[in-house]
Design an enzyme around this catalytic site. Structure first.
Site, short mmCIF file in Angstrom:
data_model
loop_
_atom_site.label_atom_id
_atom_site.label_comp_id
_atom_site.label_asym_id
_atom_site.label_seq_id
_atom_site.Cartn_x
_atom_site.Cartn_y
_atom_site.Cartn_z
N ARG A 180 39.05 34.89 34.38
CA ARG A 180 38.39 36.18 34.64
C ARG A 180 36.92 36.04 35.11
O ARG A 180 36.12 36.94 34.86
CB ARG A 180 38.46 37.13 33.44
CG ARG A 180 39.86 37.42 32.94
CD ARG A 180 40.72 38.15 33.99
NE ARG A 180 42.11 38.12 33.57
CZ ARG A 180 42.98 37.17 33.95
NH1 ARG A 180 42.66 36.24 34.83
NH2 ARG A 180 44.21 37.17 33.51
N SER A 230 41.78 47.49 29.99
CA SER A 230 41.35 47.01 28.66
C SER A 230 39.83 47.00 28.62
O SER A 230 39.19 46.31 29.41
CB SER A 230 41.87 45.60 28.41
OG SER A 230 43.27 45.63 28.41
N GLU A 300 34.59 44.23 28.18
CA GLU A 300 35.05 43.48 29.36
C GLU A 300 34.55 44.20 30.62
O GLU A 300 34.26 43.58 31.62
CB GLU A 300 36.57 43.42 29.35
CG GLU A 300 37.15 42.58 30.44
CD GLU A 300 38.66 42.39 30.29
OE1 GLU A 300 39.09 41.78 29.31
OE2 GLU A 300 39.39 42.88 31.16
#
Ligand SMILES: Cc1cc2nc3c(=O)[nH]c(=O)nc-3n(C[C@H](O)[C@H](O)[C@H](O)COP(=O)(O)OP(=O)(O)OC[C@H]3O[C@@H](n4cnc5c(N)ncnc54)[C@H](O)[C@@H]3O)c2cc1C
Length: 315
Positions: A180, A230, A300
């Site tokens: 990521r 998320s 995130e």
């Protein structure tokens, strides 16, 4: 706000680069983000070719105007005060072409469309991306991935514009793609194009995998509402969703923003939420989980832009 004098000057200079329909003034960003959150951009620019992107970057440098790059806004929250300076959206650059086992996609194309295009040509490798609601540029930025696949597995080359407005062709290795992350934010690259190396496969098999992944997403994720996916990273040794669930936070709302009853890791924009309300729910979740389990939930998603200015007090 940028000063009026500068504003007119920069607007005029932008019109020398691209046509009027591609330069919007005081444009609401909630119209351009998947989360449907965000105040106004002073100048919202949607270039139609690579040269225009280069020229906008050079102009921003010369005039010392801030510029912010927006993909589909599916991994960020823009605050209610909006973004000063230029917001660059590459949504008009969305061509997808196939050459044998390779797909060349411009950065504003939806990664979902790229994976559908691969299916249409019976090419395998991008099935994992069939439900990620970002653009190609946003997907490279964070090496998007799902169900065991990630951009790193299939990208072989990319075309970017650097901070000086120069066009570069880079190998995938030069982006330092990892879980990521990439070096795109550190280098300040603007992704213009991604080149994917796929493999010939069986149409029916590829379709079956994509159908299965879509079904898994639809059954677990609250896709009927805008959200940023998320919200929190997985804390070491825990699952964010489970901690939120066990804190009885599902269904808790502030204004139009709510902790999803379907997936505790999602916060949904259920009813015309403001970014302030959405961020308040994020903070409520972080506070509650910290109190109950002594675990800090790290975001995130990115939060960008400015708070809404308070109205001036009258004595
Ligand atoms: C319902 C839902 C499900 C999701 N599922 C997944 C998943 O399974 N896996 C996953 O990895 N993510 C998932 N996400 C998160 C998100 O879709 C991805 O992170 C996506 O890659 C973000 O792309 P974007 O275009 O929306 O980027 P944005 O949110 O607009 O921007 C994110 C960052 O990328 C930068 N950026 C955008 N375009 C460019 C460009 N052309 N060049 C350089 N930088 C750029 C922006 O400046 C910003 O810093 C999900 C989100 C939602 C809402």
């Amino acid at each position: 706000m940028i000063r009026l004098g500068n504003y007119h000057q920069i607007y005029q200079k932008l019109l020398a680069i691209t046509s009027e329909e591609n330069v919007m003034v005081n444009e609401y960003l909630k119209n351009h983000t998947y989360t449907q959150l965000g105040g106004k951009a002073d100048l919202f620019v949607t270039p139609t070719n690579y040269e225009e992107v280069q020229e906008v970057v050079k102009l921003a440098n010369r005039e010392d105007v801030a510029f912010t790059l927006l993909g589909n806004g599916s991994n960020l929250i823009v605050k209610d005060g909006g973004i000063r300076g230029i917001v660059l959206s590459l949504k008009r650059l969305k061509d997808i072409t196939t050459e044998d086992e390779r797909i060349i996609a411009q950065s504003g194309a939806a990664i979902i469309d790229v994976s559908r295009s691969a299916l249409a040509d019976a090419l395998t490798g991008l099935e994992f991306a069939c439900g990620i609601p970002g653009t190609v540029g946003g997907a490279l930025f964070m090496n998007a991935g799902a169900y065991g696949g990630e951009i790193k597995d299939v990208l072989y080359e990319t075309v970017v514009v650097d901070r000086n407005g120069e066009l570069l062709t880079l190998s995938a290795d030069e982006l330092d793609l990892d879980y990521r992350t990439s070096n795109i934010p550190e280098k300040g690259y603007i992704v213009l194009e991604a080149r994917f190396q796929l493999k010939n496969g069986e149409y029916d098999e590829i379709k079956a995998v994509m159908d299965d992944l879509t079904h898994r997403r639809e059954s677990k994720q609250p896709l009927e509402y805008p959200s940023c996916g998320s919200v929190f990273k997985r804390p070491p040794g825990y699952f964010a969703g489970k901690l939120i669930q066990d804190s009885n936070l599902q269904g808790k709302s502030i204004g139009g923003a709510e902790v999803s009853t379907k997936h505790a890791g999602f916060i949904v924009n259920k009813n015309n939420a403001t970014a302030t309300e959405y961020i308040s729910v994020i903070e409520l979740v972080q506070r509650t989980v910290k109190e109950k389990f002594a675990v800090s939930l790290e975001r995130e998603v990115k939060i960008i832009g400015e708070d809404m200015e308070e109205p001036a007090k009258v004595d």
